[in-house]
Design a protein around this motif. Sequence first.
Motif, PDB file in Angstrom:
ATOM      1  N   ALA A   1     -52.601  75.204  33.663  1.00 16.46           N
ATOM      2  CA  ALA A   1     -51.669  74.084  33.639  1.00 16.46           C
ATOM      3  C   ALA A   1     -51.621  73.333  34.961  1.00 16.46           C
ATOM      4  CB  ALA A   1     -50.261  74.583  33.292  1.00 16.46           C
ATOM      5  N   PHE A   2     -52.152  73.942  36.033  1.00 16.78           N
ATOM      6  CA  PHE A   2     -52.003  73.366  37.363  1.00 16.78           C
ATOM      7  C   PHE A   2     -53.335  73.431  38.103  1.00 16.78           C
ATOM      8  CE2 PHE A   2     -50.806  73.850  41.904  1.00 16.78           C
ATOM      9  CZ  PHE A   2     -50.026  72.718  42.068  1.00 16.78           C
ATOM     10  N   LEU A   3     -53.818  72.254  38.536  1.00 16.58           N
ATOM     11  CA  LEU A   3     -55.103  72.146  39.240  1.00 16.58           C
ATOM     12  C   LEU A   3     -56.228  72.831  38.460  1.00 16.58           C
ATOM     13  CD1 LEU A   3     -53.912  72.697  42.931  1.00 16.58           C
ATOM     14  CD2 LEU A   3     -54.386  70.532  41.742  1.00 16.58           C
ATOM     15  N   ARG A   4     -56.214  72.621  37.166  1.00 15.97           N
ATOM     16  CA  ARG A   4     -57.245  73.209  36.313  1.00 15.97           C
ATOM     17  C   ARG A   4     -58.613  72.646  36.669  1.00 15.97           C
ATOM     18  NH1 ARG A   4     -54.547  69.692  32.327  1.00 15.97           N
ATOM     19  NH2 ARG A   4     -53.224  71.452  31.743  1.00 15.97           N
ATOM     20  N   GLY A   5     -59.593  73.523  36.737  1.00 17.98           N
ATOM     21  CA  GLY A   5     -60.961  73.105  37.003  1.00 17.98           C
ATOM     22  C   GLY A   5     -61.294  72.902  38.461  1.00 17.98           C
ATOM     23  N   SER A   6     -60.324  73.026  39.368  1.00 10.57           N
ATOM     24  CA  SER A   6     -60.600  72.829  40.791  1.00 10.57           C
ATOM     25  C   SER A   6     -61.188  74.110  41.381  1.00 10.57           C
ATOM     26  CB  SER A   6     -59.311  72.461  41.532  1.00 10.57           C
ATOM     27  OG  SER A   6     -59.484  72.574  42.930  1.00 10.57           O
ATOM     28  N   ARG A   7     -62.373  74.030  41.957  1.00  7.95           N
ATOM     29  CA  ARG A   7     -62.994  75.199  42.573  1.00  7.95           C
ATOM     30  C   ARG A   7     -62.228  75.648  43.813  1.00  7.95           C
ATOM     31  NH1 ARG A   7     -69.551  73.992  42.293  1.00  7.95           N
ATOM     32  NH2 ARG A   7     -69.688  73.899  40.003  1.00  7.95           N
ATOM     33  N   PHE A   8     -61.755  74.674  44.580  1.00  3.26           N
ATOM     34  CA  PHE A   8     -60.980  75.029  45.766  1.00  3.26           C
ATOM     35  C   PHE A   8     -59.705  75.773  45.380  1.00  3.26           C
ATOM     36  CE2 PHE A   8     -57.427  74.005  48.618  1.00  3.26           C
ATOM     37  CZ  PHE A   8     -57.892  74.581  49.796  1.00  3.26           C
ATOM     38  N   ALA A   9     -58.978  75.245  44.369  1.00  4.70           N
ATOM     39  CA  ALA A   9     -57.743  75.887  43.928  1.00  4.70           C
ATOM     40  C   ALA A   9     -58.022  77.281  43.377  1.00  4.70           C
ATOM     41  CB  ALA A   9     -57.043  75.030  42.877  1.00  4.70           C
ATOM     42  N   ALA A  10     -59.119  77.422  42.632  1.00  9.98           N
ATOM     43  CA  ALA A  10     -59.464  78.730  42.066  1.00  9.98           C
ATOM     44  C   ALA A  10     -59.715  79.745  43.177  1.00  9.98           C
ATOM     45  CB  ALA A  10     -60.689  78.611  41.165  1.00  9.98           C
ATOM     46  N   LEU A  11     -60.438  79.332  44.221  1.00 12.16           N
ATOM     47  CA  LEU A  11     -60.721  80.232  45.342  1.00 12.16           C
ATOM     48  C   LEU A  11     -59.444  80.563  46.109  1.00 12.16           C
ATOM     49  CD1 LEU A  11     -62.887  81.687  47.016  1.00 12.16           C
ATOM     50  CD2 LEU A  11     -63.114  79.585  48.379  1.00 12.16           C
ATOM     51  N   PHE A  12     -58.626  79.545  46.360  1.00 14.31           N
ATOM     52  CA  PHE A  12     -57.380  79.764  47.092  1.00 14.31           C
ATOM     53  C   PHE A  12     -56.473  80.719  46.340  1.00 14.31           C
ATOM     54  CE2 PHE A  12     -52.919  78.907  47.748  1.00 14.31           C
ATOM     55  CZ  PHE A  12     -52.793  78.916  49.129  1.00 14.31           C
ATOM     56  N   PHE A  13     -56.275  80.488  45.045  1.00 15.65           N
ATOM     57  CA  PHE A  13     -55.341  81.319  44.286  1.00 15.65           C
ATOM     58  C   PHE A  13     -55.901  82.723  44.040  1.00 15.65           C
ATOM     59  CE2 PHE A  13     -53.381  77.185  42.874  1.00 15.65           C
ATOM     60  CZ  PHE A  13     -52.149  77.419  43.467  1.00 15.65           C
ATOM     61  N   LYS A  14     -57.210  82.854  44.019  1.00 12.48           N
ATOM     62  CA  LYS A  14     -57.782  84.203  43.917  1.00 12.48           C
ATOM     63  C   LYS A  14     -57.434  85.008  45.169  1.00 12.48           C
ATOM     64  CE  LYS A  14     -61.652  84.835  41.854  1.00 12.48           C
ATOM     65  NZ  LYS A  14     -63.079  84.850  41.463  1.00 12.48           N
ATOM     66  N   ALA A  15     -57.563  84.379  46.340  1.00 13.23           N
ATOM     67  CA  ALA A  15     -57.192  85.053  47.587  1.00 13.23           C
ATOM     68  C   ALA A  15     -55.692  85.330  47.634  1.00 13.23           C
ATOM     69  CB  ALA A  15     -57.610  84.196  48.782  1.00 13.23           C
ATOM     70  N   PHE A  16     -54.899  84.372  47.188  1.00  9.35           N
ATOM     71  CA  PHE A  16     -53.445  84.546  47.167  1.00  9.35           C
ATOM     72  C   PHE A  16     -53.044  85.698  46.243  1.00  9.35           C
ATOM     73  CE2 PHE A  16     -49.299  83.417  45.221  1.00  9.35           C
ATOM     74  CZ  PHE A  16     -48.507  83.447  46.367  1.00  9.35           C
ATOM     75  N   GLY A  17     -53.686  85.784  45.077  1.00 17.00           N
ATOM     76  CA  GLY A  17     -53.390  86.867  44.150  1.00 17.00           C
ATOM     77  C   GLY A  17     -53.708  88.227  44.741  1.00 17.00           C
ATOM     78  N   LEU A  18     -54.789  88.318  45.493  1.00 14.32           N
ATOM     79  CA  LEU A  18     -55.133  89.582  46.142  1.00 14.32           C
ATOM     80  C   LEU A  18     -54.094  89.960  47.187  1.00 14.32           C
ATOM     81  CD1 LEU A  18     -58.979  89.098  46.580  1.00 14.32           C
ATOM     82  CD2 LEU A  18     -57.868  90.823  45.151  1.00 14.32           C
ATOM     83  N   LEU A  19     -53.648  88.988  47.974  1.00 13.73           N
ATOM     84  CA  LEU A  19     -52.663  89.263  49.008  1.00 13.73           C
ATOM     85  C   LEU A  19     -51.319  89.675  48.420  1.00 13.73           C
ATOM     86  CD1 LEU A  19     -53.421  86.403  51.561  1.00 13.73           C
ATOM     87  CD2 LEU A  19     -53.898  88.843  51.836  1.00 13.73           C
TER      88      LEU A  19
END
Length: 375
Positions: free
Chosen positions: A100-118
Amino acid sequence: MSKAIEQAPANCPLPWPTDAMDAEQLRQYAKDILRQTQPFTQENRFTSWRHFFITLAVIALFSAGAVSALAWPLRLLSGVLLGLAVVRLFVLYHDHMHGAFLRGSRFAALFFKAFGLLLMAPPSLWRQSHDYHHGHSCQYVGAENGRWPLLSTHTDLGTFPLLSTDEYQRADSWKRLRYRIARHPLMILLGSQTIFVFSICVVSLLTQPRHRPWALLALGLNIGSVAFLAINAADILLFALLVPHLVGSALGVYMFYCQHNFPGARYLSPEQWNYTATAVHSSSYMHTGPLMAWFTANIGYHHVHHANSSIPFYRLPEAMAAITALQSPIVTSLHPRDIWRCLNLKLWDAERQRLVSFAEFEALKNDPARQQALA
């Protein structure tokens, strides 16, 4: 008009608008809501990025205050506000996982993957549990036989464990103790440790081979960070990590809990369960002021979110205002009275079709009709 939270009548549930509908009417109701919510799933890319970068700026500001050389009361205040801002970022992460938010953005996907790990909620594990939650929200699944002891949520369920009054009455003392621990308010206050560390990471590390690398990486990053700060910067550990984690996880976990554990919520069997009716009426609307609505990124509009999880958080109020069927939810709040009412609900009473407290259970357990049913 929204209905303020209240105690359900003694022998009947709070009414739902769908109670009088037959199967065909329920199908049409679901179709209508899906059709009406669909236009609000359209994301405004500029608005999404604006919210993203403003959130990061606020987190940077409060982080600077927490690690600075200011007097400790100001550092403590910065840590508390940092925890609230992290709740907002977590809701953005949650929306991104829904597409629903920033769908398809590679930068957002990478950022939120790191955020989820933290935050010890790796994307694959979060998606597994949360997608199950949305697909089975408030569907009664019973005593979780074969799962880990009922200390917290399980990654397959994505929700707090729940026993019916009948199951609880049949349970032995050890199972009752585990269940009381699982539903204790401290499990919410310590949500970061009980849910994110234990249920999402530790349980998955031991029981789900395909998720072990992500669980291990999340645990390693967090344990390493805590150990490094404990040795080299104990004050930063306290004000910039422990305080924000405690505040953020307590608020975030409580909001998740109370949005499906409130007077009026129902937990139905798979045969009785209807996705849309349950999504709209067994999800509450948390009324907050504008400041708390900002920090929680409108997750209080939970019934709208469950009606269509593809709606970006900033369009949830707009959808509720436009769709008549979404304008009569049961309302919760962060008022101590409402918090107490939600936390006091412990068991599902299938006969009365409502959640009850342990005290209510004790008063009802000697009911001759119930005793005969259990015989």
